[in-house]
Design a protein around this motif. Structure first.
Motif, PDB file in Angstrom:
ATOM      1  N   ARG A 189       1.164  -0.988   0.383  1.00 39.01           N
ATOM      2  CA  ARG A 189       0.336  -0.176   0.081  1.00 39.01           C
ATOM      3  C   ARG A 189       0.902   1.676  -0.383  1.00 39.01           C
ATOM      4  O   ARG A 189       1.729   1.143   0.722  1.00 39.01           O
ATOM      5  CB  ARG A 189      -0.754  -0.246   1.308  1.00 39.01           C
ATOM      6  CG  ARG A 189      -1.468   1.297   0.904  1.00 39.01           C
ATOM      7  CD  ARG A 189      -2.878   1.562   2.444  1.00 39.01           C
ATOM      8  NE  ARG A 189      -2.120   1.672   3.876  1.00 39.01           N
ATOM      9  CZ  ARG A 189      -1.840   1.126   4.617  1.00 39.01           C
ATOM     10  NH1 ARG A 189      -2.949   0.358   5.134  1.00 39.01           N
ATOM     11  NH2 ARG A 189      -0.626   1.910   5.929  1.00 39.01           N
ATOM     12  N   ILE A 190       0.476   2.342  -0.631  1.00 38.46           N
ATOM     13  CA  ILE A 190       1.089   3.421  -0.547  1.00 38.46           C
ATOM     14  C   ILE A 190       0.447   4.950  -0.148  1.00 38.46           C
ATOM     15  O   ILE A 190       0.482   5.049   0.503  1.00 38.46           O
ATOM     16  CB  ILE A 190       0.877   4.149  -2.465  1.00 38.46           C
ATOM     17  CG1 ILE A 190       1.964   3.257  -3.450  1.00 38.46           C
ATOM     18  CG2 ILE A 190       1.526   5.569  -2.251  1.00 38.46           C
ATOM     19  CD1 ILE A 190       2.090   2.854  -4.661  1.00 38.46           C
ATOM     20  N   ASN A 191      -1.049   4.330   0.043  1.00 41.71           N
ATOM     21  CA  ASN A 191      -1.773   4.870   0.854  1.00 41.71           C
ATOM     22  C   ASN A 191      -3.402   4.510   0.334  1.00 41.71           C
ATOM     23  O   ASN A 191      -3.865   3.872  -0.034  1.00 41.71           O
ATOM     24  CB  ASN A 191      -2.277   6.381   0.341  1.00 41.71           C
ATOM     25  CG  ASN A 191      -2.298   7.031  -1.256  1.00 41.71           C
ATOM     26  OD1 ASN A 191      -3.356   5.659  -1.697  1.00 41.71           O
ATOM     27  ND2 ASN A 191      -1.783   8.117  -2.132  1.00 41.71           N
ATOM     28  N   GLY A 192      -3.935   4.728   1.719  1.00 41.78           N
ATOM     29  CA  GLY A 192      -5.267   4.917   1.592  1.00 41.78           C
ATOM     30  C   GLY A 192      -6.271   5.147   2.752  1.00 41.78           C
ATOM     31  O   GLY A 192      -5.833   5.591   3.298  1.00 41.78           O
ATOM     32  N   GLY A 207      -7.521   2.227  -2.010  1.00 38.73           N
ATOM     33  CA  GLY A 207      -6.512   2.067  -1.110  1.00 38.73           C
ATOM     34  C   GLY A 207      -5.762   2.312  -3.096  1.00 38.73           C
ATOM     35  O   GLY A 207      -5.678   2.418  -4.125  1.00 38.73           O
ATOM     36  N   THR A 208      -4.201   2.426  -2.697  1.00 42.48           N
ATOM     37  CA  THR A 208      -3.377   2.690  -3.746  1.00 42.48           C
ATOM     38  C   THR A 208      -2.197   2.132  -3.454  1.00 42.48           C
ATOM     39  O   THR A 208      -1.999   1.579  -2.502  1.00 42.48           O
ATOM     40  CB  THR A 208      -2.956   4.532  -4.194  1.00 42.48           C
ATOM     41  OG1 THR A 208      -3.471   5.164  -4.971  1.00 42.48           O
ATOM     42  CG2 THR A 208      -1.643   4.315  -5.135  1.00 42.48           C
ATOM     43  N   PHE A 209      -2.009   1.457  -4.723  1.00 47.72           N
ATOM     44  CA  PHE A 209      -1.039  -0.186  -4.617  1.00 47.72           C
ATOM     45  C   PHE A 209       0.057  -0.447  -5.963  1.00 47.72           C
ATOM     46  O   PHE A 209       0.153   0.118  -6.685  1.00 47.72           O
ATOM     47  CB  PHE A 209      -1.636  -1.736  -3.878  1.00 47.72           C
ATOM     48  CG  PHE A 209      -3.027  -1.643  -2.759  1.00 47.72           C
ATOM     49  CD1 PHE A 209      -2.979  -1.910  -2.026  1.00 47.72           C
ATOM     50  CD2 PHE A 209      -3.806  -1.046  -3.132  1.00 47.72           C
ATOM     51  CE1 PHE A 209      -3.563  -2.381  -0.839  1.00 47.72           C
ATOM     52  CE2 PHE A 209      -5.022  -0.465  -1.943  1.00 47.72           C
ATOM     53  CZ  PHE A 209      -4.885  -1.834  -0.804  1.00 47.72           C
ATOM     54  N   GLY A 216       4.825   0.696 -11.043  1.00 45.59           N
ATOM     55  CA  GLY A 216       3.310   1.758 -11.524  1.00 45.59           C
ATOM     56  C   GLY A 216       2.583   1.691 -10.160  1.00 45.59           C
ATOM     57  O   GLY A 216       3.521   0.470  -9.651  1.00 45.59           O
ATOM     58  N   SER A 217       1.213   1.730 -10.228  1.00 49.38           N
ATOM     59  CA  SER A 217       0.504   1.932  -9.127  1.00 49.38           C
ATOM     60  C   SER A 217      -0.658   1.629  -9.580  1.00 49.38           C
ATOM     61  O   SER A 217      -0.566   2.224 -10.548  1.00 49.38           O
ATOM     62  CB  SER A 217       1.045   3.040  -7.968  1.00 49.38           C
ATOM     63  OG  SER A 217      -0.189   4.013  -8.145  1.00 49.38           O
ATOM     64  N   TYR A 218      -1.770   1.299  -8.226  1.00 43.27           N
ATOM     65  CA  TYR A 218      -3.115   0.987  -9.569  1.00 43.27           C
ATOM     66  C   TYR A 218      -3.816   1.135  -7.956  1.00 43.27           C
ATOM     67  O   TYR A 218      -3.679   1.519  -7.233  1.00 43.27           O
ATOM     68  CB  TYR A 218      -3.592  -0.468 -10.041  1.00 43.27           C
ATOM     69  CG  TYR A 218      -3.004  -1.892  -8.818  1.00 43.27           C
ATOM     70  CD1 TYR A 218      -4.628  -2.119  -8.174  1.00 43.27           C
ATOM     71  CD2 TYR A 218      -2.122  -2.254  -8.157  1.00 43.27           C
ATOM     72  CE1 TYR A 218      -4.838  -2.623  -7.277  1.00 43.27           C
ATOM     73  CE2 TYR A 218      -2.177  -3.231  -7.431  1.00 43.27           C
ATOM     74  CZ  TYR A 218      -3.592  -3.387  -7.354  1.00 43.27           C
ATOM     75  OH  TYR A 218      -3.484  -5.013  -5.861  1.00 43.27           O
TER      76      TYR A 218
HETATM   77  C1  LIG Z   1      -2.084   8.140  -3.606  1.00 44.99           C
HETATM   78  O1  LIG Z   1      -0.544   7.676  -4.008  1.00 44.99           O
HETATM   79  C2  LIG Z   1      -0.822   7.661  -5.797  1.00 44.99           C
HETATM   80  C3  LIG Z   1       0.494   6.890  -6.252  1.00 44.99           C
HETATM   81  O2  LIG Z   1       1.144   8.163  -5.465  1.00 44.99           O
HETATM   82  C4  LIG Z   1      -1.378   9.444  -6.195  1.00 44.99           C
HETATM   83  O3  LIG Z   1      -1.278   9.231  -7.246  1.00 44.99           O
HETATM   84  C5  LIG Z   1      -2.139  10.181  -5.155  1.00 44.99           C
HETATM   85  O4  LIG Z   1      -3.441  10.793  -5.262  1.00 44.99           O
HETATM   86  C6  LIG Z   1      -1.938   9.844  -3.793  1.00 44.99           C
HETATM   87  N1  LIG Z   1      -3.718   9.440  -3.451  1.00 44.99           N
HETATM   88  C7  LIG Z   1      -3.889  10.416  -1.883  1.00 44.99           C
HETATM   89  C8  LIG Z   1      -5.156  10.173  -1.728  1.00 44.99           C
HETATM   90  O5  LIG Z   1      -3.021  10.526  -1.422  1.00 44.99           O
END
Ligand SMILES: *[C@@H]1O[C@H](CO)[C@@H](O)[C@H](O)[C@H]1NC(C)=O
Ligand SMILES: *[C@@H]1O[C@H](CO)[C@@H](O)[C@H](O)[C@H]1NC(C)=O
Ligand SMILES: *[C@@H]1O[C@H](CO)[C@@H](O)[C@H](O)[C@H]1NC(C)=O
Ligand SMILES: *[C@@H]1O[C@H](CO)[C@@H](O)[C@H](O)[C@H]1NC(C)=O
Ligand SMILES: *[C@@H]1O[C@H](CO)[C@@H](O)[C@H](O)[C@H]1NC(C)=O
Ligand SMILES: *[C@@H]1O[C@H](CO)[C@@H](O)[C@H](O)[C@H]1NC(C)=O
Ligand SMILES: *[C@@H]1O[C@H](CO)[C@@H](O)[C@H](O)[C@H]1NC(C)=O
Ligand SMILES: *[C@@H]1O[C@H](CO)[C@@H](O)[C@H](O)[C@H]1NC(C)=O
Ligand SMILES: *[C@@H]1O[C@H](CO)[C@@H](O)[C@H](O)[C@H]1NC(C)=O
Ligand SMILES: *[C@@H]1O[C@H](CO)[C@@H](O)[C@H](O)[C@H]1NC(C)=O
Ligand SMILES: *[C@@H]1O[C@H](CO)[C@@H](O)[C@H](O)[C@H]1NC(C)=O
Ligand SMILES: *[C@@H]1O[C@H](CO)[C@@H](O)[C@H](O)[C@H]1NC(C)=O
Length: 795
Positions: A189-192, A207-209, A216-218
């Motif tokens: 997870r990168i954020n959520g 969430g971004t993973f 990349g990420s999704y």
């Molecule tokens: C979550 O991370 C992605 C990739 O880094 C970014 O594009 C996105 O803006 C972030 N979303 C939030 C809510 O922080």
């Protein structure tokens, strides 16, 4: 891809029936021969849970042992949750498993914070013997006496939790708590963010993973609703603390404690006493709203039996295009067969309507994981049993080319995956083209995509296209010390890339031929012969200091034209087997030896056989390859080698080899496949081999060997016609595995191969078997086509 050690990591990179019907099986009992637990230990990494054919939702219990790639493993490890999306059979790091939910019957002393929230804390042993898996259904009981059952629709998982009247937790009244966790299986997870509705208990989140084998990420969204009990209270948790306020939270990386130690965070809903609660979880790549609407549309009333029954019906109609007369073949072999066929229909996954990257009316499939593995037999099998889905997959590949500039060689979770050798989507497209799969396909654009692979080096050829194209065009091979400032990618695998590029170019030529583009046909046919440029005619191979006696192997070759040296057994099970992945160190062959790649000229075996000393020497070499331990059948490049005897006029030996590997290495136990299933590749090998029609991928050629059953029928869903392959003199002890003579629709048939028109138009192929090799299929004119012997332009 097959992987034993984490040599390269992308993000841190039954039921067995006792009855033995002698008649053709009916649709009801087909499903009882599918055991989704095959390959759930020993590196198979098979997804064992509930799925529909090619569905996005795939629900299972997730484990915490070393083999959690597909979520669940039959390794006795503990259960950390239940999640809604998975890939099947992959190597490398685990995939998906986002937003797991977890259920507890009550909190000790009825104190919220005595419930278990983090993955580490809540990991609970399973009760041995409680796992049940069948198409569209998975169930398990945990040591907490909580039983979880699950089934799915296309984008929605439905769970039924049964709680004990008296929770096993100390002094806990029955008051079930279900949490949803902002994590995934690889902890990428990168954020959520997550929120819970205090009135309904609905939990939603995003969430971004990171993808498991790509760049990349999704971003993914989910929506969980509950039924069966009154909501008592709700809230969120972070780390191992929970509270009823606030009702939502967001998490990002704190910059200190990055992956893999992802901060545990999520939301929970606690219920009044109830021994049964249903949880419905919709997923979407578009939005939370779409995740909720998918769930509401697909499973409006939380009806578990109806959802389960619809899933069984979907699998029955996917599988009952095939029927077999076992003729005494035991139920274990039938299970290997049907389970293999089943596993080949889990992926690619239909994400149509769920792709936020572009808007288009074309279908969108994902989890081509990876085409390097799947091109060799999965798509041939899908073409036979579900041509409409294959057409949609081809359209989605062409649309990926339109939108992103190149066809993928691997793709998962909306991201570009890693290329392992050539641009093998070329093979998949060409095979469908040659087999007349046309439904809605824009072949002109498909051909343009092939030309792009062949002509234009991408800036990052680690994720699409091919590297070294300037050398390829000018020198006719990928130099081991290539100078390639035109793009980036791992500068290894010069031998295996050379032979794969040569075959990919042959496929470009074949489509050009079909489209009447003579100039391109001539050009790419010439390039398809470049495999010869890395063939060193006088090289030899010794094992433990003893010469094997075979001469002529592919060898490294430098820009200046001089030869290098790689031991021909290097990268085989006999020498540095696990040194040859996408790791940067010197290996010129990928996941296999020069011995293996020297056999890889699928389009011109006649030429290769002459080059290697003629049919007798070739046959001895192929025997040696199979018998010395050099060949590992648990990686997909080995499949074709089982059938290459056909080109040497020895189809009988291909049949022997088929029985050599099945069932010894493909059986109905939990460790019943020899390597990563790779989205069903091992399953497709078993199914096609047991039907006696293994394909030469990229060509309109199926090698004929006697089916493992008395009779196999395939109904073509496009035309409604049925092709029957019948063994006459079938013997279930497999002593009579040699074709003596054959007829096709009553007329003598001497070719040892057959084309796709048989399956499209229907007919009866009758094989009369005997105990000894015969002269059937052995003459020059009986052999499958080779470029150098089929005549100019192949006409
Ligand atoms: C979550 O991370 C992605 C990739 O880094 C970014 O594009 C996105 O803006 C972030 N979303 C939030 C809510 O922080
Ligand atoms: C199908 O097979 C099952 C199991 O052998 C049997 O119980 C059932 O009666 C069969 N149904 C039909 C329609 O033949
Ligand atoms: C359950 O099975 C595993 C192996 O899969 C074994 O290690 C464990 O001891 C078994 N547990 C019980 C309680 O039998
Ligand atoms: C599984 O859970 C049991 C009981 O909590 C624990 O003893 C064991 O160490 C756990 N195993 C793993 C692999 O987490
Ligand atoms: C699931 O999606 C497939 C297309 O991939 C479609 O054919 C099928 O009808 C859908 N199933 C349901 C129950 O909607
Ligand atoms: C849930 O339980 C609480 C007491 O624990 C009670 O006050 C409430 O009425 C119950 N709600 C329902 C809908 O049964
Ligand atoms: C929680 O929800 C409220 C109300 O919708 C919103 O204003 C707030 O930004 C959210 N907080 C977080 C941390 O997401
Ligand atoms: C089923 O038949 C195969 C082939 O004869 C044999 O190897 C295998 O042991 C048999 N399995 C069972 C369970 O009888
Ligand atoms: C080579 O020698 C090693 C060590 O003696 C032995 O383990 C191995 O089996 C031998 N391999 C072959 C193919 O003879
Ligand atoms: C050719 O290139 C290789 C690799 O750089 C080098 O080892 C070899 O000495 C060169 N041979 C000649 C004849 O220059
Ligand atoms: C071959 O394997 C050995 C140990 O098994 C290792 O030390 C060596 O570096 C490997 N060689 C290559 C070229 O990867
Ligand atoms: C079943 O297949 C596995 C994987 O190939 C193999 O290791 C095992 O020996 C086989 N079991 C039997 C009984 O043949």
């Amino acid at each position: 891809m097959t992987r034993f050690a984490a040599a390269f990591s992308a993000s841190s990179i039954l039921l067995s029936l006792s009855i033995q019907p002698s008649h053709a099986q009916n649709a009801t009992n087909i499903l009882s021969f599918v055991d989704p637990l095959i390959g759930t230990i020993n590196g198979g990494h098979v997804f064992a849970g509930a799925s529909l054919p090619f569905s996005m939702a795939k629900a299972v219990a997730d484990t915490n042992g070393g083999e959690l790639q597909g979520g669940f493993a039959s390794d006795g490890s503990n259960i950390t949750g239940f999640s809604h999306m998975h890939d099947s059979g992959t190597g490398g790091s685990p995939s998906l498993g986002n937003f797991p939910i977890f259920a507890q019957a009550g909190c000790p002393d009825d104190e919220l914070n005595n419930c278990l929230f983090t993955k580490t804390d809540r990991a609970t042993p399973r009760i041995n013997g409680t796992v049940e898996a069948s198409p569209g259904y998975f169930a398990i009981e945990l040591a907490s006496r909580v039983r979880a059952e699950m089934t799915v629709a296309n984008h929605t998982a439905l769970y039924r939790f049964t709680f004990p009247e008296t929770p096993v937790e100390a002094n806990a009244p029955l008051s079930p708590l279900i949490l949803a966790d902002l994590s995934d299986l690889p902890e990428s997870r990168i954020n959520g963010s997550i929120a819970v509705d205090e009135h309904t208990g609905r939990i939603t989140g995003s969430g971004t993973f990171s993808p498991s084998f790509g760049i990349g990420s999704y971003t993914l969204h989910f929506c969980a609703d509950f039924s069966g009990a009154a909501v008592r209270d709700t809230g969120v948790f972070m780390n191992n603390r929970a509270g009823s306020q606030p009702k939502n939270l967001s998490v990002t990386s704190d910059g200190i404690n990055n992956s893999p130690e992802i901060l545990p965070a999520g939301a929970w809903t606690r219920f009044n006493a109830s021994t049964e609660i249903l949880a419905r979880v919709g997923v979407s790549f578009i939005s939370v709203d779409q995740a909720c609407s998918n769930a509401e549309r697909e499973i409006p009333s939380f009806d578990f039996p109806a959802t389960h029954s619809a899933a069984r019906d979907a699998w029955t109609s996917a599988l009952d295009v095939v029927s077999i007369k076992p003729g005494g073949a035991n139920s274990s072999l039938q299970t290997v067969f049907w389970s293999g066929l089943y596993r080949a229909m889990l992926s690619p996954q239909d994400y149509t309507g769920e792709n936020p990257l572009w808007s288009s009316d074309e279908p969108y499939y994902d989890s081509y994981y990876c085409i390097w593995d799947s091109f060799r037999s999965i798509h041939s099998l899908i073409t036979l049993v579900d041509p409409a889905s294959q057409a949609r997959m081809i359209r989605s590949l062409i649309e990926i080319y339109r939108q992103e500039g190149w066809l993928p060689d691997c793709r998962m979770s909306l991201c570009k995956g890693f290329t392992q050798g050539g641009s093998n989507a070329d093979v998949v497209l060409t095979e469908s083209y040659l087999k007349g799969i046309n439904d809605g396909i824009d072949w002109e654009t498909g051909f343009e995509a092939l030309l792009k692979d062949a002509e234009v080096e991408p800036p990052n050829w680690a994720v699409e296209g091919r590297g070294g194209l300037k050398s390829w065009k000018e020198l006719g091979f990928i130099p081991t010390d290539d100078f390639d400032p035109y793009g980036v990618g791992p500068f290894t695998r010069s031998i295996s890339r050379t032979v794969e590029y040569a075959y990919d170019d042959f496929c470009v030529a074949e489509m050009a031929r079909g489209l009447g583009r003579t100039a391109e046909y001539e050009k790419y046919v010439e390039r398809s012969e470049y495999w010869r440029n890395m063939y060193q005619a006088d090289s030899t191979s010794a094992i433990n200091g003893t010469d094997t006696g075979f001469v002529g192997f592919l060898q490294p070759k430098f820009l200046n034209g001089t030869w290098g040296y790689q031991d021909p057994i290097f990268c085989s099970p006999l020498l540095n087997f696990t040194s040859c992945y996408l790791n940067p160190d010197g290996h010129e062959t990928y996941e296999g030896s020069s011995w293996l790649y020297t056999f890889y000229v699928p389009h011109d075996m006649a030429n290769l056989i002459t080059t290697l000393g003629g049919p007798a020497t070739f046959t001895r070499r192929l025997d040696y390859f199979h018998e010395s331990g050099l060949l590992y059948i648990g990686d997909e490049q080995g499949f074709l080698d089982v059938f290459l005897y056909h080109y040497a006029g020895r189809p009988a030996k291909s049949a022997e080899r088929a029985h050599f590997y099945i069932p010894s290495q493909f059986n109905d136990t939990v460790n019943g496949i020899p390597g990563n299933d790779d989205s069903g590749a091992m399953g497709s090998f078993a199914a096609l081999t047991m039907m006696g029609i293994f394909p030469n991928a990229g060509q309109d050629v199926y090698f004929i060997t006697p089916p493992f059953f008395e009779e196999v029928s395939l109904r073509n869903k496009d035309t409604g016609k049925t092709a029957v392959i019948r063994n006459v003199g079938f013997d279930a002890s497999y002593e009579s595995i040699y074709v003596q003579s054959a007829t096709l629709d009553g007329k003598a048939y001497t070719k040892n191969w057959i084309g796709h028109s048989f399956f499209r138009d229907g007919g009866v192929l009758e094989l009369t078997l005997g105990r000894n090799e015969s002269s059937w299929g052995t003459r020059e004119e009986d052999l499958p086509p080779s470029l150098s012997t089929r005549g100019r332009m192949g006409y």
